[in-house]
Design an enzyme around this catalytic site. Structure first.
Site, PDB file in Angstrom:
ATOM      1  CB  ALA A  21     -15.598 -38.915  35.951  1.00  0.00           C
ATOM      2  CG  PHE A  79     -28.186 -37.375  32.263  1.00  0.00           C
ATOM      3  CD1 PHE A  79     -29.307 -38.131  31.953  1.00  0.00           C
ATOM      4  CD2 PHE A  79     -27.891 -36.274  31.459  1.00  0.00           C
ATOM      5  CE1 PHE A  79     -30.109 -37.806  30.862  1.00  0.00           C
ATOM      6  CE2 PHE A  79     -28.687 -35.943  30.377  1.00  0.00           C
ATOM      7  CZ  PHE A  79     -29.789 -36.722  30.068  1.00  0.00           C
ATOM      8  CE1 TYR A 139     -18.807 -28.908  32.798  1.00  0.00           C
ATOM      9  CE2 TYR A 139     -19.705 -27.420  31.128  1.00  0.00           C
ATOM     10  CZ  TYR A 139     -19.477 -28.712  31.599  1.00  0.00           C
ATOM     11  OH  TYR A 139     -19.916 -29.791  30.854  1.00  0.00           O
ATOM     12  N   GLY A 195     -29.272 -15.042  31.583  1.00  0.00           N
ATOM     13  CA  GLY A 195     -29.681 -16.147  30.710  1.00  0.00           C
ATOM     14  C   GLY A 195     -28.489 -16.844  30.067  1.00  0.00           C
ATOM     15  N   GLY A 252     -23.710 -39.131  41.042  1.00  0.00           N
ATOM     16  CA  GLY A 252     -24.342 -40.248  40.340  1.00  0.00           C
ATOM     17  C   GLY A 252     -25.094 -41.198  41.252  1.00  0.00           C
TER      18      GLY A 252
END
Ligand code: NAD
Length: 314
Positions: A72, A11, A139, A268, A36
């Site tokens: 990446a 993106f 992450y 959330g 991708g």
């Protein structure tokens, strides 16, 4: 200038690579296509399919490159909870591979796409780069580790480094996977299909949504600005928006009233996120230009996936 963009078919990577070739630069793109799509790239981008951990391939691609954009990565917070080893291998291991290969090839500068996720939950907003990181997912840990590796290896070998902590980027071409889709394309699709918007948690959590063109502007500046070596710099809109407010704006952009359902089963996430942009303005000359309302409208206009949905919506 000669650039290598890793994650070029993604993106942000494709938007950046297309912008750089439009500005007259020579751009090589690397992507393993795990997420991708190379069709997004201008034919002027020299694209190679490959893994960021493939160092012989990196050595070849890095010949005569002045600056590497390292984008990446595996990018889903919930997926990283399930597969932390993979996130470590790609986001941390891949970054170390790129840094080693850059050192060997004598590349001058690397711009790392880091994330606002490294901050975690802080009551004090907006978030300043001096705030202590408090990552809450594999992450976020992987992005923070990548920052440290880039800075440390850069310092040891004399490579210029800068890490941009991008907040919640959105815009045309943002991936819309079946599971764990990012909130903006998911809401837009739900709104256009005439369905209810499903909000995780109570919707009072806030985020800083930044339009893709603004992120690309900051990335472009990071390759050429002086006196940014070793810095981490926030890139966001500087606006704090609750998910409830986002749902309302999506309804407005889609031109139809939307129902909102609150799913308490799903967290959330962190309660507040907003970027302090003073350093970005001072060092990159960065000022976000696109408001959230305009960015949602532009996303609907420019993303063919939504144009298709509009024609079938009641
Ligand atoms: P994306 O998934 O569209 O792009 C990432 C690209 O990396 C994909 O095209 C994927 O195929 C590629 N890739 C994954 N593993 C690879 C590997 N081992 N070798 C080569 N290529 C590989 O995501 P994006 O939103 O464009 O994110 C780009 C970068 O910006 C990432 O580093 C991400 O952490 C960072 N970032 C994005 C956001 C956001 O809101 N989009 C926010 C903060 C940071």
């Amino acid at each position: 200038m000669n650039f290598l963009v890793t994650g070029a078919a993604g993106f942000l990577g494709s938007a950046l690579a297309n912008r750089l070739v439009a500005d007259g630069h020579a751009v090589r793109g690397l992507d393993d296509l795990s997420a991708g799509d190379p069709e997004r790239l201008s034919p002027r981008v020299l694209f190679t399919r490959g893994d960021v951990n493939d160092r012989p391939k990196l050595w070849t691609l890095l010949q005569d490159v002045h600056c590497v954009y390292h984008l990446a990565a595996r990018v889903s917070v919930p997926e990283s909870v399930l597969y932390p080893r993979e996130y470590n291998a790609v986001n941390v291991g891949g970054t170390v591979s790129v840094m080693e290969a850059m050192r060997d090839a004598g590349v001058q500068r690397v711009v790392l796409a880091s994330s606002g996720a490294v901050y975690g939950d802080h009551g004090r907003q907006p978030l300043n780069e001096g705030e202590t990181p408090s990552p809450r997912s594999p992450y976020a840990v992987s992005k923070l580790s990548a920052e440290y590796y880039v800075q440390t290896i850069g310092q040891l070998w004399g490579l210029e480094t800068v890490a941009l902590r991008v907040f919640n980027a959105y815009g045309p071409g943002q991936p819309l996977p079946a599971a764990h889709a990012p909130v903006i394309p998911r809401f837009l699709r739900q709104a256009l299909q005439g369905g209810s918007l499903v909000v995780h948690g109570d919707g009072r959590q806030t985020r800083d949504y930044v339009y893709v063109d603004d992120v690309v502007e900051a990335l472009a500046a990071a390759a050429v600005r002086q006196e940014i070596n070793r810095l981490v710099i926030n890139v966001g809109s500087g606006q704090e928006t609750s998910v409830r407010e986002l749902a309302r704006l999506v309804g407005e952009a889609a031109g139809q009233p939307v129902d909102v359902l609150y799913s308490k089963a799903e967290s959330g996430g962190v309660s507040r996120m907003c970027a302090d942009l003073r350093l970005a303005e001072e060092r990159l000359g960065f000022r976000p230009r696109v408001s959230l309302a305009d960015g949602l409208r532009l996303t609907l206009e420019r993303d063919a996936r939504f144009a298709g949905l509009k024609s079938v919506s009641p």
